[in-house]
Design a protein around this motif. Structure first.
Motif, mmCIF file in Angstrom:
data_model
loop_
_atom_site.group_PDB
_atom_site.id
_atom_site.type_symbol
_atom_site.label_atom_id
_atom_site.label_comp_id
_atom_site.label_asym_id
_atom_site.label_seq_id
_atom_site.Cartn_x
_atom_site.Cartn_y
_atom_site.Cartn_z
ATOM 1 N N PHE A 184 38.041 39.867 40.807
ATOM 2 C CA PHE A 184 39.264 40.128 40.041
ATOM 3 C C PHE A 184 39.390 39.135 38.887
ATOM 4 O O PHE A 184 39.668 39.517 37.746
ATOM 5 C CB PHE A 184 40.472 40.035 40.970
ATOM 6 N N ARG B 12 46.400 44.736 40.686
ATOM 7 C CA ARG B 12 45.035 44.862 41.194
ATOM 8 C C ARG B 12 44.795 46.287 41.673
ATOM 9 O O ARG B 12 45.665 46.909 42.272
ATOM 10 C CB ARG B 12 44.785 43.888 42.351
ATOM 11 N N ASN C 102 41.801 45.379 45.425
ATOM 12 C CA ASN C 102 42.167 44.064 44.865
ATOM 13 C C ASN C 102 41.056 43.422 44.037
ATOM 14 O O ASN C 102 41.002 42.204 43.902
ATOM 15 C CB ASN C 102 42.589 43.096 45.984
#
Length: 348
Positions: A62, A180, A184
């Motif tokens: 991420f 997200r 995620n």
């Protein structure tokens, strides 16, 4: 996303630049910068995944995506000026000025956040326009003009804002930056970068304006004789660069949750290396006339990947910056060797 676009304008815009072609008429992918970048990305993802256990964790993916998205936008901002054979050293200064203008419009002027975003992006495009107009009117190389405007824009921004940060922004900014997707691992900033890249592909591949930009960058004199307003095209490229720099800065605001005068470093210089690495690694010609949107995206992602991986391996930041500078030099030299090889083999 098409890999590469050369100066292939309408019949009034000059002759196209040759590229390696296969039987289908498309560029041979295995001979392109894009193919090399895909291989390098695969190799380094595998290496860092094995050497650093947390590299492929959802949190790191991420974070990597958010940073890569901003670097992609910075690279695209430089790319649209390099296509003219020019440079925009003021990318960082324009970006931070646009972000600070957005923060002022929202926090001090009390405008709704959509109008603040529009105002910030408009300022970015306007500052880019000023650069392009000055380059055209003065006849000086854009290196000189944008080097000067980098200091001017940044200095004026510090003077007008007194160097204060804008931290009381609506939660929509930080909320968007924290969103997200896909388990995620995916940031919406990545989607913004991809959307802008696709729009640039459409611009260069399917519009007269985009093809005129390529033609003007490849051979300005021939393009002018063909009826293209080269001066206007160059100004438009600088304005587009300013707009993209503003988008990059607002993406950074979403990541930080605040507009900071130091978000692009002193005078915006922290953006210079990422701005050059993406387009150059991706195959955009420094001499102008050819652009590679996909290559710029891949090049910016590779730079982000290397930086993240090396820092996780606890390599000092100084050595990381030195390595990236060496990578930029090697990319230019290797591209020269590749083109010389293809020319000797009559593959171009």
């Amino acid at each position: 996303m098409h890999a590469e676009d050369s100066a292939a304008p309408p019949s009034h815009a000059g002759s196209p630049q040759a590229t390696p072609r296969g039987a289908s008429g498309r560029p041979r992918f295995w001979l392109t910068n894009e193919f090399g970048l895909v291989v390098l990305i695969a190799v380094f993802v595998t290496a860092f995944g094995l050497l650093t256990p947390g590299f492929l964790s959802p949190f790191n993916l991420f974070t990597l995506g958010r940073t890569a998205a901003i670097n992609v936008m910075i690279g695209l901002s430089m790319m649209v000026v390099i296509v003219t054979g020019g440079l925009n050293l003021a990318v960082g200064a324009i970006g931070v000025s646009a972000a600070m203008a957005c923060g002022w419009l929202i926090q001090d002027a009390g405008l709704p956040w959509p109008l603040g975003i529009i105002g910030g992006l408009a300022l970015g495009a306007a500052l880019g326009f000023v650069n392009g107009w000055t380059v055209v009117r003065s006849g000086l190389h854009s290196f000189i003009i944008t080097l000067a405007s980098m200091s001017i824009f940044f200095g004026l921004m510090i003077f007008l804002t007194r160097g204060e940060s804008y931290r009381e922004l609506p939660a929509v900014f930080s909320g968007f930056g924290r969103l997200r997707f896909l388990g995620n691992t995916l940031s919406p900033l990545v989607l913004v970068a991809v959307a802008v890249a696709l729009l640039l592909v459409v611009l260069y591949r399917f519009t007269v304006t985009g093809r005129e930009m390529l033609a003007a960058g490849a051979k300005p004199e021939a393009a002018a004789l063909s009826g293209i307003r080269v001066d206007r095209v160059f100004i438009a490229c600088h304005a587009l660069s300013g707009l993209l720099a503003g988008i990059a800065a607002l993406m950074l605001v979403a990541r930080n949750g605040a507009a900071l005068p130091s978000m692009a470093g002193q005078l915006g210089q922290d953006w210079l290396l990422p701005a050059f690495l993406g387009p150059v690694l991706g195959g955009t010609l420094l001499s102008g006339g050819r652009v590679s949107v996909a290559g710029t995206v891949l090049g910016a992602f590779l730079v982000t990947l290397l930086t993240s991986g090396l820092l996780l391996l606890q390599v000092g930041e100084f050595w990381v910056q030195a390595f990236l500078g060496l990578l930029l030099l090697l990319a230019v030299l290797m591209d020269m060797v590749r083109r010389s090889f293809l020319a000797r083999r009559r593959m171009v």
